[in-house]
Scaffold this motif. Structure first.
Motif, PDB file in Angstrom:
ATOM      1  N   GLY A 197       0.820  -1.212   0.000  1.00 33.22           N
ATOM      2  CA  GLY A 197       0.000   0.000   0.000  1.00 33.22           C
ATOM      3  C   GLY A 197       0.847   1.252   0.000  1.00 33.22           C
ATOM      4  N   TYR A 198       1.969   1.249   0.764  1.00 35.37           N
ATOM      5  CA  TYR A 198       2.860   2.401   0.790  1.00 35.37           C
ATOM      6  C   TYR A 198       3.444   2.655  -0.590  1.00 35.37           C
ATOM      7  N   ALA A 228       3.588   5.910  -5.404  1.00 36.28           N
ATOM      8  CA  ALA A 228       3.633   5.970  -6.865  1.00 36.28           C
ATOM      9  C   ALA A 228       2.441   6.742  -7.425  1.00 36.28           C
ATOM     10  N   THR A 229       1.284   6.546  -6.824  1.00 40.31           N
ATOM     11  CA  THR A 229       0.078   7.249  -7.286  1.00 40.31           C
ATOM     12  C   THR A 229       0.202   8.747  -7.070  1.00 40.31           C
ATOM     13  N   ALA A 230       0.743   9.141  -5.926  1.00 36.10           N
ATOM     14  CA  ALA A 230       0.906  10.563  -5.636  1.00 36.10           C
ATOM     15  C   ALA A 230       1.838  11.225  -6.649  1.00 36.10           C
ATOM     16  N   ILE A 231       2.925  10.534  -6.974  1.00 40.46           N
ATOM     17  CA  ILE A 231       3.845  11.076  -7.972  1.00 40.46           C
ATOM     18  C   ILE A 231       3.176  11.134  -9.340  1.00 40.46           C
ATOM     19  N   PHE A 232       2.413  10.103  -9.665  1.00 41.13           N
ATOM     20  CA  PHE A 232       1.704  10.074 -10.950  1.00 41.13           C
ATOM     21  C   PHE A 232       0.738  11.261 -11.074  1.00 41.13           C
ATOM     22  N   LEU A 233      -0.052  11.512 -10.038  1.00 35.86           N
ATOM     23  CA  LEU A 233      -1.019  12.622 -10.082  1.00 35.86           C
ATOM     24  C   LEU A 233      -0.298  13.960 -10.210  1.00 35.86           C
ATOM     25  N   PHE A 234       0.769  14.118  -9.453  1.00 34.25           N
ATOM     26  CA  PHE A 234       1.523  15.365  -9.508  1.00 34.25           C
ATOM     27  C   PHE A 234       2.172  15.553 -10.872  1.00 34.25           C
ATOM     28  N   VAL A 264      13.594   2.803  -4.230  1.00 36.25           N
ATOM     29  CA  VAL A 264      14.478   2.659  -3.081  1.00 36.25           C
ATOM     30  C   VAL A 264      13.688   2.171  -1.869  1.00 36.25           C
ATOM     31  N   LEU A 265      12.502   2.738  -1.641  1.00 34.30           N
ATOM     32  CA  LEU A 265      11.661   2.293  -0.531  1.00 34.30           C
ATOM     33  C   LEU A 265      11.252   0.834  -0.705  1.00 34.30           C
ATOM     34  N   ALA A 266      11.016   0.427  -1.954  1.00 32.99           N
ATOM     35  CA  ALA A 266      10.591  -0.958  -2.209  1.00 32.99           C
ATOM     36  C   ALA A 266      11.654  -1.955  -1.773  1.00 32.99           C
ATOM     37  N   THR A 267      12.921  -1.548  -1.836  1.00 32.02           N
ATOM     38  CA  THR A 267      13.983  -2.476  -1.427  1.00 32.02           C
ATOM     39  C   THR A 267      13.940  -2.778   0.067  1.00 32.02           C
ATOM     40  N   LEU A 268      13.263  -1.932   0.843  1.00 32.73           N
ATOM     41  CA  LEU A 268      13.140  -2.178   2.279  1.00 32.73           C
ATOM     42  C   LEU A 268      12.145  -3.287   2.578  1.00 32.73           C
ATOM     43  N   TRP A 269      11.215  -3.501   1.668  1.00 35.51           N
ATOM     44  CA  TRP A 269      10.142  -4.467   1.939  1.00 35.51           C
ATOM     45  C   TRP A 269      10.181  -5.693   1.038  1.00 35.51           C
TER      46      TRP A 269
END
Length: 354
Positions: free
Chosen positions: A26-27, A32-38, A57-62
């Motif tokens: 979800g994060y 990604a959605t927020a960046i897409f809208l912006f 980079v955040l995805a590599t944490l999870w």
């Protein structure tokens, strides 16, 4: 193997654990959605899609490698979709350039992220392997194995001193103690015995329930293999004496062990099946060491060593240690056709280390 990369990998694991159990997908989707809208509806004209690199980079944490690649594919798809919604088929030079820059940034970040995950997994695996090796090898040998990349799987002959140590009267203890007390006693005993092995640069080949088999000379040899083995045996008896004094003060029975040592060529290699291989030593030297340890009861000795051990110690310049032992003459050892000359430390002798 440097400890710093392993420590860094450990920090990364702790950061990952911090987010476990949460809606990590979800994060990623929300970011990604927020960046897409912006990127799609903002009047600002710059490469907003470059921010997708932060999502990767955040995805590599999870996620592992596959999850990170899927996140990168999502970010690339949203970048292209944003361009189509905003510009349609009008391939404006600056807009197309910004989109290509963003896609290149996503690709580079993904490549670096995948390499980081692979390195992290390798360092964690090496850390676990090092911890596992520490159960059987001394810290100095573990570091040497890691530094020199010593191959365990190569089957070979090696000269070594083999030490067998076994608890005397274990059945009696089992009959009078509670099971949990038996296990507690064995853990304390085996810890003391294995520490003695490591302190003298030996290797724990295997634990035998109420004792262990140690090897001095594999996988890393030393010019004092026989001396180290004998001094290890003396240390074991010395520490056992101190432990028994503590046990006596607590009203517990004394524990006795027998130690047998032989020196010669051993076969070093992996045995077992593919699902469970075990590095071990085999051969006549191992068999003789086992028989010598069993002979301690009949010889009323706490430590028995063979003439091969004595000859090797003399070549190693350890005559003073040799003089601690009494020549018991030739003995016929069960399972061995030739008589063997044995040297002993009597059971009632002080196990001082010369």
């Amino acid at each position: 193997m440097s400890s710093l990369p392993v420590a860094i990998a450990g920090v990364q694991v702790r950061i990952i654990d911090l987010f476990k159990g949460r809606a990590s997908l979800g994060y990623v989707v929300l970011s990604a959605t927020a960046i897409f809208l912006f990127d799609t509806w903002s009047p600002l004209h710059f490469a907003v899609a470059v921010l997708y690199s932060v999502v990767i980079v955040l995805a590599t944490l999870w996620f592992k490698r596959l999850g990170t690649v899927r996140t990168a594919a999502l970010c690339a798809s949203l970048t292209c979709l944003s361009f189509v919604i905003t510009h349609g088929s009008d391939l404006d030079g600056s807009a197309l350039a910004r989109t290509l820059i963003s896609l290149a940034a996503i690709a580079i970040t993904t490549k670096l992220a995948v390499l980081n995950i692979a390195t992290r997994e390798r360092l964690i695996a090496l850390g676990k392997e090092k911890d596992n090796l520490a159960r059987f090898f001394s810290p100095a040998i573990v570091e040497q194995i890691a530094k020199n990349d010593i191959a365990f799987s190569t089957t070979r002959y090696e000269p070594a001193a083999v030490l067998f140590v076994d608890m005397i009267g274990f059945t009696k203890f089992c009959s009078v103690l509670r099971p949990q007390d038996v296990i507690a006693m064995l853990r304390e005993l085996l810890c003391m015995l294995s520490d003695s092995v490591f302190d003298h640069h030996g290797t724990v080949d295997k634990f035998t329930g109420d004792g262990l088999i140690a090897v001095f000379g594999t996988p890393v040899s030393s010019p004092l293999n026989a001396t180290n083995a004998v001094r290890c045996a003396l240390t074991m008896q010395e520490r056992l004496q101190a432990w028994n004094e503590t046990r006596a003060a607590m009203g517990q029975d004394a524990v006795a062990v027998a130690v047998g040592i032989h020196y010669g060529d051993v076969v070093l290699g992996d045995v077992g099946c593919e699902s469970r291989l075990e590095l071990t030593v085999l051969g006549d030297t191992v068999n003789v060491a086992s028989r010598v340890e069993n002979h301690c009861r009949a010889a009323n000795a706490s430590i028995l060593i063979t003439d091969a051990v004595v000859e090797r110690m003399e070549r190693e310049g350890s005559d003073r240690t040799v003089r601690r032992f009494t020549d018991r003459g030739l003995h016929t050892i069960r399972g061995h056709s030739d008589a063997i000359r044995l040297f002993a430390i009597p059971r009632d002798a002080e196990p001082a280390i010369p």
